[in-house]
Design a protein around this motif. Structure first.
Motif, PDB file in Angstrom:
ATOM      1  N   LEU A  25      49.966  36.732  32.073  1.00 33.04           N
ATOM      2  CA  LEU A  25      49.348  37.434  30.947  1.00 33.04           C
ATOM      3  C   LEU A  25      47.921  37.868  31.258  1.00 33.04           C
ATOM      4  N   ILE A  26      47.240  37.122  32.111  1.00 40.28           N
ATOM      5  CA  ILE A  26      45.910  37.508  32.574  1.00 40.28           C
ATOM      6  C   ILE A  26      45.874  37.349  34.089  1.00 40.28           C
ATOM      7  N   THR A  27      45.068  38.163  34.714  1.00 35.24           N
ATOM      8  CA  THR A  27      44.952  38.100  36.169  1.00 35.24           C
ATOM      9  C   THR A  27      43.486  38.176  36.555  1.00 35.24           C
ATOM     10  N   PRO A  28      42.916  37.037  36.968  1.00 37.39           N
ATOM     11  CA  PRO A  28      41.527  37.074  37.421  1.00 37.39           C
ATOM     12  C   PRO A  28      41.453  37.607  38.849  1.00 37.39           C
ATOM     13  N   ARG A  29      40.264  38.075  39.195  1.00 36.03           N
ATOM     14  CA  ARG A  29      40.039  38.471  40.588  1.00 36.03           C
ATOM     15  C   ARG A  29      39.663  37.213  41.357  1.00 36.03           C
ATOM     16  N   ARG A  30      39.921  37.214  42.643  1.00 33.38           N
ATOM     17  CA  ARG A  30      39.551  36.088  43.510  1.00 33.38           C
ATOM     18  C   ARG A  30      38.331  36.472  44.340  1.00 33.38           C
ATOM     19  N   GLN A  31      37.331  35.615  44.317  1.00 35.05           N
ATOM     20  CA  GLN A  31      36.163  35.823  45.171  1.00 35.05           C
ATOM     21  C   GLN A  31      36.518  35.389  46.585  1.00 35.05           C
ATOM     22  N   GLN A  32      35.642  35.677  47.528  1.00 30.47           N
ATOM     23  CA  GLN A  32      35.907  35.311  48.924  1.00 30.47           C
ATOM     24  C   GLN A  32      36.067  33.805  49.095  1.00 30.47           C
ATOM     25  N   ASN A  33      35.365  33.035  48.271  1.00 28.38           N
ATOM     26  CA  ASN A  33      35.467  31.579  48.376  1.00 28.38           C
ATOM     27  C   ASN A  33      36.694  31.031  47.631  1.00 28.38           C
ATOM     28  N   GLY A  34      37.510  31.907  47.055  1.00 26.03           N
ATOM     29  CA  GLY A  34      38.722  31.486  46.371  1.00 26.03           C
ATOM     30  C   GLY A  34      38.549  31.249  44.887  1.00 26.03           C
ATOM     31  N   TYR A  35      37.318  31.267  44.395  1.00 25.63           N
ATOM     32  CA  TYR A  35      37.080  31.055  42.963  1.00 25.63           C
ATOM     33  C   TYR A  35      37.610  32.233  42.167  1.00 25.63           C
TER      34      TYR A  35
END
Length: 130
Positions: A25-35
């Protein structure tokens, strides 16, 4: 924003936000560190999801409904399920009944508050020195 800020802004616990993510239902973006990083538009989306869940709509249907909540567009249902349609119609009718009841209660509260205001104003007037 981080998940904690999204939770605070939407009043939805982080545990539920993770569940929304698992359900697609939601999709966050992933930072390079995986957060995970949650975009601003997800604040509104999460509030809509919460409202639909509170209305009794299951997440499996909410995923299909989300495009309808953003911008007006033509909705195409490839394989309509008559039982699902009936369930959705019942939910819509139940929501309509709840809305009418809430509007009635809201009107009653407004009248009661107005009566209290009149009473308070009259009490204040009688206490004023002449």
């Amino acid at each position: 924003m981080k998940i904690g800020e999204l939770a605070k802004r939407t009043e939805v616990p982080t545990r539920m936000l993770r569940y929304y993510e698992e359900q697609g239902l939601i999709t966050p973006r992933r930072q390079q560190n995986g957060y995970r990083e949650y975009d601003e538009y997800l604040v509104d989306r999460v509030k809509k999801i919460r409202g639909l869940l509170d209305s009794g709509i299951p997440t499996r249907i909410i995923g299909d409904m989300l495009p309808c909540l953003n911008q007006p567009q033509e909705i195409v249902v490839a394989d309509p399920d008559p039982e699902l349609r009936e369930m959705l119609a019942r939910e819509r009718d139940r929501m309509t009944e709840r809305i009418a009841l809430l509007e009635h209660h809201c009107h009653a509260l407004t009248q009661y508050i107005a009566a209290m205001d009149r009473s308070l104003a009259a009490t204040t007037e009688t206490r004023l020195p002449q």
